[in-house]
Each structure stands twice: as C-alpha cells, then as structure tokens.
Design a protein around this motif. Structure first.
Motif, mmCIF file in Angstrom:
data_model
loop_
_atom_site.group_PDB
_atom_site.id
_atom_site.type_symbol
_atom_site.label_atom_id
_atom_site.label_comp_id
_atom_site.label_asym_id
_atom_site.label_seq_id
_atom_site.Cartn_x
_atom_site.Cartn_y
_atom_site.Cartn_z
ATOM 1 N N THR A 76 33.494 67.582 55.251
ATOM 2 C CA THR A 76 34.075 67.187 54.004
ATOM 3 C C THR A 76 33.751 68.335 52.959
ATOM 4 N N PRO B 249 25.330 60.566 47.154
ATOM 5 C CA PRO B 249 25.970 59.555 48.042
ATOM 6 C C PRO B 249 26.232 59.894 49.516
ATOM 7 N N ASP B 250 26.181 61.264 49.451
ATOM 8 C CA ASP B 250 26.640 62.029 50.844
ATOM 9 C C ASP B 250 25.654 62.425 51.784
ATOM 10 N N CYS C 77 30.488 66.223 43.825
ATOM 11 C CA CYS C 77 30.601 65.193 42.951
ATOM 12 C C CYS C 77 29.982 65.462 41.719
ATOM 13 N N GLY C 78 28.782 66.320 42.048
ATOM 14 C CA GLY C 78 27.989 66.733 40.455
ATOM 15 C C GLY C 78 26.837 65.637 40.160
ATOM 16 N N TYR D 259 32.902 66.019 60.800
ATOM 17 C CA TYR D 259 34.014 66.110 60.212
ATOM 18 C C TYR D 259 33.584 66.607 58.746
ATOM 19 N N HIS E 235 29.118 69.617 53.936
ATOM 20 C CA HIS E 235 29.578 68.156 53.853
ATOM 21 C C HIS E 235 29.833 67.841 52.363
ATOM 22 N N SER F 142 23.745 64.588 51.453
ATOM 23 C CA SER F 142 24.180 66.137 51.589
ATOM 24 C C SER F 142 23.026 67.009 50.829
ATOM 25 N N LYS G 129 30.549 67.265 48.901
ATOM 26 C CA LYS G 129 31.781 66.922 48.130
ATOM 27 C C LYS G 129 31.787 67.698 46.740
ATOM 28 N N TRP H 151 36.523 69.619 50.297
ATOM 29 C CA TRP H 151 36.981 68.799 49.430
ATOM 30 C C TRP H 151 36.658 69.262 47.970
#
Lengths: 412, 333, 90
Positions: free
Chosen positions: C25, C51-52, C73-74, C23, C69, C54, C71, C28
């Motif tokens: 992400t 957190p991912d 967030c930075g 999946y 993947h 990644s 996302k 996003w």
C-alpha cells in the motif's frame, strides 16, 4: 442385509423423532427459535438438555436469522451444530443459508415444511424449502416420522463427509408428519453415536502461511485462518465452482451413507435419492415429494388391483437433483405425472415438474409429463384425488402441446 | 470485574509484539489512509491477555482487511453478514465452551481452544441492522467483547446516515440542502441501551487516550460476561477531516464532551474516566463544540449565517447528554 | 499478485491464501514520514497511533517506517510530541 440391531419402538410425532435423532447424534450446539410447526423439536431438545439426557449447548436465540448465524458460528468454531425452522423462519434465514453453504459449514437443519405468508398459514406445503433450493444446501425430504429420524442422523454424516462439506436440510411435512403420532423405531444411543461419531473439522492447506501442513478448517489460534472474506470477480466464480463440484459428489455419498445406515437399522428408502414404488413395470409413474407419496403407495396398490399399471417415485433428495436416476426410471414408461406442493408464480409449473421435464429432455423417447400443483397451505390431498390424477396420467399418451399443469383440490 | 491489575507499558507491549512478529492486523490492509479503525484494532490486540478470535460484522474493516486472496489478520477471524456478528459470536462462544468441557481437541497438537472472543462492528452493524442480534446476545450473557468502531455513518457503502450520525451532519442521505440542512435528528443513545441490559461492563474509548483504551479493553477481556465498548473512530472520507488530524480529533471529541469517556458497571454504576473526570471537576476546561465541528467539513454548512442556530442546537444536545452523564456518575450538585 | 488460480488449486470455503503484507500500500502515499533520530525520544506514540502497523518499533531502539506499506496519512508526524517526524513529498 446384515441383521439390524435391536431397536426401541416409541410413539412419537415427526418433530419428536427429529429431536431424538439430534439427541443421539453427538450434537454440540443447538440454536433455535420457535415457529409452528417446528417448535416441538426445540422444546423436546430443551427438555432433553435440561433433564441431562442430551449433552449439548442450547442457544435460545431471538430470531431464526440468529439461529442460523449462531449455528454457523458454532460450526466454524469446530462444533457440530443443529437447528430447525419452518416457513417464515426459513425465509428470514435466507441470507445466511447461502453464507453457510458457501463457507462449507456442515450445519444440519430440520425444516418442517409450512406454507409461506401471506396470508399467514401454519399448514404444510413446500414453498419454504423450495424457495431455498438454490442456496447450496443438500435437501432431503422425508415421508414420515421414522424417515425424518433416519434422515436427520444420516444428515450429519453427509454434511461432514470430506467429499461434500455442505450443509443439509432435512424436510418433514408440517403437521402431516410433524404433529402426527407414529410408531418410530429408535436405535440404541451407542449405535447412533458410533454411526455419526464426533465432528472432526476438515483440513486444508495454506502453503503461503503454513507450508505443506494440513491445518484444521476452523477458528483456531494455533493456525489462524480468515473465514468469510471479500471475494470479487477474480475468485468468486471459482468458489462457486467448488460448490457445484461438491454437490456433484454428494449423490454417491448420500447413497453410501444410506446403505450403511440401512445395515444397522434395517430400513432403507430406495437408493437414498429416489424411493420408487412398484415402478419397475409401470406404464405410468407419479412423482412427488413428502408424505403425500405415502398415500400414493396405497393408491398405487388400489390401481394395481384394478389391473392399472401405475407406479410411484418419491424424490428424497431434491438437491442434489437425481436427474440420472429419474431418466433411467422414466425411460420405459408411457407417461409421467409430477406432484408439486408449491407454486412457482409465473413459471410453467411447479419446481419439481420443471426439473423433471428438464431431466427428460435428453431422452430420445420422452414420455409425456403432466404437472399438478396441490395441497397449498395444507389443503388435503385425499386418495380419491390422487387416484384421479393417476388415471389421467395413465390415459395420457402424448405430450400436450403446451405444458399442462392442473391444480387438484383448488376451487374455482 | 471492572478492575484490572494490568498496567499498560507501551515499551513492554511493543517489545513483546515485536518479538512475536505480531500486530493483530498486518500492513497491506486497505483501510483508507488515516482510518483509525486500524488503530483501534491494534489497541485491542495490545490489550489481549491470551489468543483472540475476531468476529467481524460487514463493514469497512471487514472489507478492507480481507480482499481475497489476501488477509491482514494474524488471528482467527470470521465474517458472516452485516446484522449478525453478535449471533455468530454467541455460537462460537457456546461451541468453545462445549468443546473445552468435552476436552474434544485436548490431544490434538494442531488445535488451541483457549481464546477470548472479540467482535468488531461499525455503527451501521451495531446501532441499526445488528441491534437485535446484539441485544439478544447481551441478554443471554455470552462472554465476548463487542467493540463498536463508531464512525457515525454507513461509510462502507459511501457515507449514508445511520442511527449514530450526529445532529446536523452532512451525509449522502442527509445532504446539506437549502430546506433541510443535514441530519434533522440526533444520535441514538446506544450506550444507554446496551447498559440497560445490565451486562458486566460497558465503556467508551478514544484512541488518543490509548492508556485508558488499553485498560478498558483489558477489563473487557477479563470480564465474566458480555462486554460492550464504543470506540470513537474518525473517518476522513466521510467526515472530510484532514487524515493526519484523526487522532487529534479523537482528543477534541473528548475535550468538547461530544464523546465523553466513561464506564458503566453492571448497567448501574456509571464512572467517568480520567480525561472526562478532569473536565467534570474543572468545567472551564470543557471546550465549545465549535472547535470540534470546524475540523470536519461534514459540519461546514452549519457555519453558514442562516444555519448558525445548528451549532447552538448541537451544543445544547451535547450539554444535555453531558449533564445526564454527570448525574448518573453522581457528580452533580 | 501471481497468476490467477483455478478452482482445483485454491482451498475450499473461500479461505484467503495470501498474507496481506504482499500487497504494497506504499504506493498510495503522497508524503512520507521521515523520522529525525536527533529529536526522537522513543516515546512510541507514532507506533501506538499508526493505523497501518507501518511504524516498526521494538520498544528499545528508534522506530522506523515500513515504506512498503505506509500510506502517508501523517498521523505519526502530527502526534509526535517532539516534532521528530516530517512529512516529505515522495
């Protein structure tokens, strides 16, 4: 039938008989919380364990909700789990009942039938387990302490059977069975142990993770799986279909294990689903559940002596509901009476009445069916009342215009 | 038991995990961008000493990591319901003990029974609906580590107040109204309640202080009995903070003493952890709560002239708890 | 996701049968982190805080980003002590 093994006759009440069954069934984890009239089960199990007579872990949880949750945890960790409850305790478990069934955890639970509050009442009726009839559990009702013992042992085999993998509730009537002393035949420990074996977690395939390898369906770092995901409209229905199909496969398994158990114990109860008594040539049949149907047998004998062709049928498995077997039994009779020990408020009758009538709908010649709701909150059901019901059923030859439900034993 | 010989080495950990292809939770989970619940789970996995089995209470983490048919978990994982994660873990733990004692699966090459059990629960599942099951499990002494990722509201259902929501905070059930601006009461002192169970090890962690967090998680794994760890977990959807500031806010929470870092051993021995101990020793380092509050729009109404008293009140509440903690840690007077 | 399967084709008990890495992400994302290896000191903080999962890092070489993947967030850029990560649109 092959010669059954030598057994030990003991004076036990129903709760104690269930505790003995659990003791002998290689249970790994017991989690329970006290509630009348179930408490004796967990007290006896605690005594067995504390005296070194039973090799299980016991978790004395802080609620029934946790009792079933811990049982589920034990089950998905690969253990054989047992719990017991009654009435409000079962109601508190309601949320988890569905989760245990849906995750196909073969937990076995004794339910000592007791009326639900309010007003609070500790005595027998079936409102507790009837409320749980759609939770996905197999439900087997007992007539006496001996049968409660026998059913509990068989329950582990049924629950863990590869074609089933559903949790099983074994019911016994509060006080009437749970607290009534009876001579109970107890099988030798090794015989029961051989019969039930040890829990072997079933296996599944997850090709995207593990190729064609069949991996154990349990918490296992060797082959990690996730149990209990978020499941939306794209797959939830398919998972429910699997439960529906598993329940369809259950009757054959229940019958097979019942027969196998009969061969070692010498005890059988009809075909395992229904327990008919003098039903073959009966004009009228009385159907019901639990200990009342024991009394009913004596009433049938009495009526037969008077030349009245009445028989009885005790429903052992309410889930799966033995509709085919009921149709077969009912197809030759002139009338039927159905005894319900629980009310379904606002419905046309009790749960058993509705299911029996629904089962008969596909028969060409349907016998009239009369419903009776009785014994709520432990109200006595004496033989004379059963006799009166049987006579009324016997004399009814036509289906009433509207479903007729009586409330024998209730005062106006 | 409240000590560990393990010293986390970030390079070593990264190397080992990389070689194993192991991250605990994989990418592709659907936690919001910037949700440090993901960071907390990863830090727990970094501190693992042996295989870990995860029990998850209903909540964001559970939902976002296992949207059928996908799972992001590389470890055995189970979710049952909202309020019973600790009860489920109790059952797993006793089953594990029994099956190991019986050597039941010892000959089975497909089954491994040697693992540590960790529970993840949000604040709703821990402070509120799951408190009874948690208390029962702590009292019974089951060996598992309960990690609370505390984002201070029911975020999975869309930001409703919980027993953990701080004083004054906006949530959808404590709106910043004209008459009642935000949550009228403060937080439940959950760590005190859990510590009162006299369990071997209780601690608080903030993901910014990763070294401290990893050591505490490892102590939790090594402890002989129930362990409870409260992890500070920002929620940019519910707090209205900038996602990229999530870790920075985790630092500010400690620097303002909104979220002090400490351990409680056996329910009686309170110890401040280095970042908070440094503030205790140099009180001038303690930043005013305003700096923390202004990073999150859930507190924005408190900066309106008519609500400024709320910031003062918030500060008083933080100071009170901080002083109490200093006293318990023997650092007063 | 491949075609939806029937109840006979999926494992019982609701066990997820697909790894979440399938999946993606990454879509996003509005801003993507770009690591400048000139400035990177391989401290690993971006890897630690992501957190991912990644940020890909083996503990030795420069970290890289899993753009399938991430996302966006930075957090990595915000926490980078040498400002070696820049958030770039797209």
């Amino acid at each position: 039938m092959a010669k059954s093994v030598q057994q030990r006759m003991m004076s036990l009440n129903g709760d104690e008989a269930v505790a003995w069954a659990a003791r002998q069934s290689n249970v790994d984890v017991v989690a329970a919380f006290p509630i009348t009239p179930q408490t004796i089960i967990m007290e006896r199990i605690a005594e067995f364990i504390h005296d070194g007579l039973m090799d299980s872990e016991i978790i004395r949880v802080e609620s029934e909700h946790s009792a079933l949750s811990a049982s589920w945890g034990a089950s998905i960790a690969g253990a054989r789990a047992f719990t017991a409850t009654a009435a409000n305790g079962l109601a508190l478990m309601w949320e988890i009942l569905y989760i245990v069934a849906s995750s196909r955890a073969p937990v076995v639970m004794a339910v000592v039938n007791r009326a639900l509050s309010a007003p609070i009442n500790i005595h027998c009726d079936h409102s507790d387990s009837m409320g749980a009839r759609d939770s996905g559990w197999i439900q087997i009702y007992s007539e006496d302490a001996q049968e409660a013992y026998d059913n509990t042992i068989q329950a582990f085999r049924i629950a863990e059977h590869e074609n089933v993998q559903l949790p099983v509730m074994v019911m016994l009537d509060g006080f009437l069975i749970s607290h009534t002393m009876q001579n109970v035949q107890i099988l030798p420990e090794d015989v029961v142990s051989d019969f039930v074996g040890y829990r072997k977690p079933s296996r599944i395939k997850l090709p995207e993770f593990y190729g064609e390898k069949e991996i154990p369906l349990m918490l296992n770092p060797k082959y990690p799986i996730s149990i209990g995901p978020l499941d939306l409209y794209d797959y939830y229905f398919e998972h429910k279909m699997q439960q529906i199909e598993a329940m369809k496969r259950a009757p054959e398994v229940i019958k097979e294990i019942h027969k196998e158990f009969a061969e070692i114990s010498g005890r059988s109860y009809g075909d395992g689903l229904l327990d008919p008594y003098r039903a073959e040539d009966a004009d009228a049949l009385i159907m019901g559940i639990g200990s009342t149907m024991g009394t009913m047998k004596a009433v049938v004998d009495e009526l037969r002596e008077e030349g009245k062709k009445v028989g009885s049928v005790r429903i052992r498995t309410f889930r799966p509901f033995p509709a085919d077997e009921i149709r077969e039994l009912a197809s030759g009779v002139s009338s039927l009476g159905v005894l319900d020990r629980s009310a379904s408020f606002g419905a046309e009758g009790g749960p058993l009445f509705m299911e029996v009538r629904s089962a008969l709908y596909s028969l060409k010649d349907r016998p009239p069916v009369l419903g009776y709701i009785y014994g709520l909150g432990g109200r006595d059901m004496p033989p004379r009342l059963l006799k009166k019901i049987a006579e009324e059923v016997l004399s009814t030859r036509e289906e009433p215009e509207r479903p007729r439900v009586g409330y024998p034993g209730a005062r106006e | 038991m409240a000590e560990t010989k393990w010293v986390p080495n970030i390079r070593q950990i990264a190397k080992e995990m990389h070689e194993r292809g192991f991250t605990g939770i994989t990418p592709g989970h659907r936690l919001c961008a910037g949700c440090v619940a993901g960071t907390i789970v990863r830090q727990v996995m970094m501190a693992a000493r042996k295989p870990v089995v995860v029990i998850n209470a209903t909540g964001c983490l559970e939902v976002a990591t296992t949207i059928f048919p996908y799972t992001a978990w590389q470890v055995p994982w189970a979710h049952n319901a909202f309020e019973n994660a600790a009860a489920v873990a109790s059952g797993v733990e006793r089953a594990q003990a029994k099956l190991i004692r019986d050597k039941r699966f010892e000959g089975d090459p497909d089954i491994e029974m040697d693992y540590d059990i960790v529970v993840f629960g949000g604040d709703g599942g821990t402070y509120d609906i799951g408190l009874q099951a948690l208390s029962g499990a702590m009292e019974r002494g089951h060996k598992f580590m309960y990690v609370l990722y505390d984002n201070e509201a029911y975020m999975n259902t869309g930001i409703q107040r919980s027993g953990s929501t701080p004083f004054g905070a906006w949530t959808t059930t404590t709106p910043a109204g004209k008459v009642i601006p935000g949550k009228p009461v403060g937080k439940k002192p959950l760590v005190d309640i859990i510590a009162a169970h006299r369990i071997p090890y209780v601690a608080t962690v903030s993901p910014y202080y990763w070294n401290d967090a990893l050591v505490k998680f490892r102590k939790g794994f090594e402890a002989d009995g129930p362990v409870f760890i409260r992890a500070f977990s920002t929620c940019n959807r519910g707090w209205y903070n900038a996602p990229e500031e999530s870790i920075a806010i985790s630092r500010l929470a400690v620097e303002t003493c909104v979220f002090p870092l400490y351990e409680v051993v056996n329910g009686v021995e309170w110890r401040l952890s280095p970042p908070s101990l440094a503030i205790a020793k140099n009180p001038e380092k303690k930043k005013p709560v305003e700096e923390y509050l202004k990073t999150q729009r859930r507190f924005r109404h408190m900066f309106e002239p008519e609500n400024r008293w709320m910031i003062k009140r918030f500060q008083e509440m933080v100071d009170y708890e901080w002083e109490l903690l200093l006293e318990r840690a023997g650092l007063k007077g | 996701m491949s075609a939806l399967r029937g109840w006979k084709e999926i494992p019982i008990a609701g066990i997820p049968f697909e790894p979440a890495v399938k999946y993606k992400t990454g879509d996003w994302r509005v801003f993507r982190p770009v690591i400048d290896n000139e400035k990177c000191i391989k401290c690993g903080l971006c890897w630690m805080f992501c957190p991912d999962s990644s940020i890909i890092w083996d503990g030795d070489n420069f970290p890289t980003v899993d753009y399938e993947h991430c996302k966006g967030c930075g957090i990595c850029a915000h926490e980078c002590p040498t400002k070696a990560i820049e958030m770039v649109r797209g």
